[in-house]
Design a protein around this motif. Structure first.
Motif, PDB file in Angstrom:
ATOM      1  N   ASN A  47       0.827  -1.211   0.000  1.00  0.00           N
ATOM      2  CA  ASN A  47       0.000   0.000   0.000  1.00  0.00           C
ATOM      3  C   ASN A  47       0.857   1.255   0.000  1.00  0.00           C
ATOM      4  N   ARG A  50       7.692   3.381   2.818  1.00  0.00           N
ATOM      5  CA  ARG A  50       8.232   4.456   3.647  1.00  0.00           C
ATOM      6  C   ARG A  50       9.748   4.379   3.674  1.00  0.00           C
ATOM      7  N   TYR A  60       5.516  11.738  11.657  1.00  0.00           N
ATOM      8  CA  TYR A  60       4.567  10.840  12.291  1.00  0.00           C
ATOM      9  C   TYR A  60       4.062   9.816  11.291  1.00  0.00           C
ATOM     10  N   SER A  61       3.840   8.600  11.788  1.00  0.00           N
ATOM     11  CA  SER A  61       3.270   7.522  10.992  1.00  0.00           C
ATOM     12  C   SER A  61       2.139   6.913  11.798  1.00  0.00           C
ATOM     13  N   ASN A  62       0.922   7.017  11.291  1.00  0.00           N
ATOM     14  CA  ASN A  62      -0.272   6.529  12.006  1.00  0.00           C
ATOM     15  C   ASN A  62      -0.396   7.144  13.395  1.00  0.00           C
ATOM     16  N   GLY A  63      -0.082   8.413  13.523  1.00  0.00           N
ATOM     17  CA  GLY A  63      -0.220   9.130  14.781  1.00  0.00           C
ATOM     18  C   GLY A  63       0.885   8.900  15.783  1.00  0.00           C
ATOM     19  N   VAL A  64       1.908   8.143  15.417  1.00  0.00           N
ATOM     20  CA  VAL A  64       3.022   7.844  16.314  1.00  0.00           C
ATOM     21  C   VAL A  64       4.290   8.445  15.729  1.00  0.00           C
ATOM     22  N   ASP A  66       7.803   8.911  14.329  1.00  0.00           N
ATOM     23  CA  ASP A  66       8.597   7.935  13.600  1.00  0.00           C
ATOM     24  C   ASP A  66       9.746   8.644  12.887  1.00  0.00           C
ATOM     25  N   GLU A  71       7.545   9.072   1.930  1.00  0.00           N
ATOM     26  CA  GLU A  71       6.720   7.912   1.644  1.00  0.00           C
ATOM     27  C   GLU A  71       5.996   8.124   0.331  1.00  0.00           C
ATOM     28  N   TYR A  73       3.254   5.948  -2.762  1.00  0.00           N
ATOM     29  CA  TYR A  73       2.347   4.857  -3.071  1.00  0.00           C
ATOM     30  C   TYR A  73       2.736   4.287  -4.428  1.00  0.00           C
TER      31      TYR A  73
END
Length: 93
Positions: A47, A50, A60-64, A66, A71, A73
């Motif tokens: 999908n 990164r 940040y990645s998914n709110g965390v 990182d 990144e 697609y």
């Protein structure tokens, strides 16, 4: 140490890349030969890809928090060459 005529690959550990490549067990591969896996490799389309670098921060990645610096697609199927050009390069000092 192994000779230049053969190579022993141990795919028994659970975290081995062997399963991803289609191998189930230990293989002895002779020089200048190809190795075929026990099963067909199932490559699914990712999908997102990164690019990470552990000396950067603030992303940040998914709110965390990182270490992602870029990144994208993928627009091509697995097995085909991807050419990606970063459009907006930003440098911080």
């Amino acid at each position: 140490m192994f000779s230049t005529e053969e190579c022993i690959l141990d795919f028994k550990p659970a975290d081995s890349i062997g399963r991803l490549l289609g191998f189930n067990n230990t293989r002895v591969i002779e020089a200048n030969t190809e190795a075929r896996g026990d099963t067909t490799v199932q490559i699914s389309r990712p999908n997102v890809i990164r690019v990470k670098c552990n000396i950067v921060s603030g992303s940040y990645s998914n709110g965390v928090e990182d270490h992602v610096i870029y990144e994208f697609y993928p627009t091509v199927d697995p097995g085909y060459k991807m050419v990606v050009t970063v459009q907006n390069v930003v440098y911080y000092l």
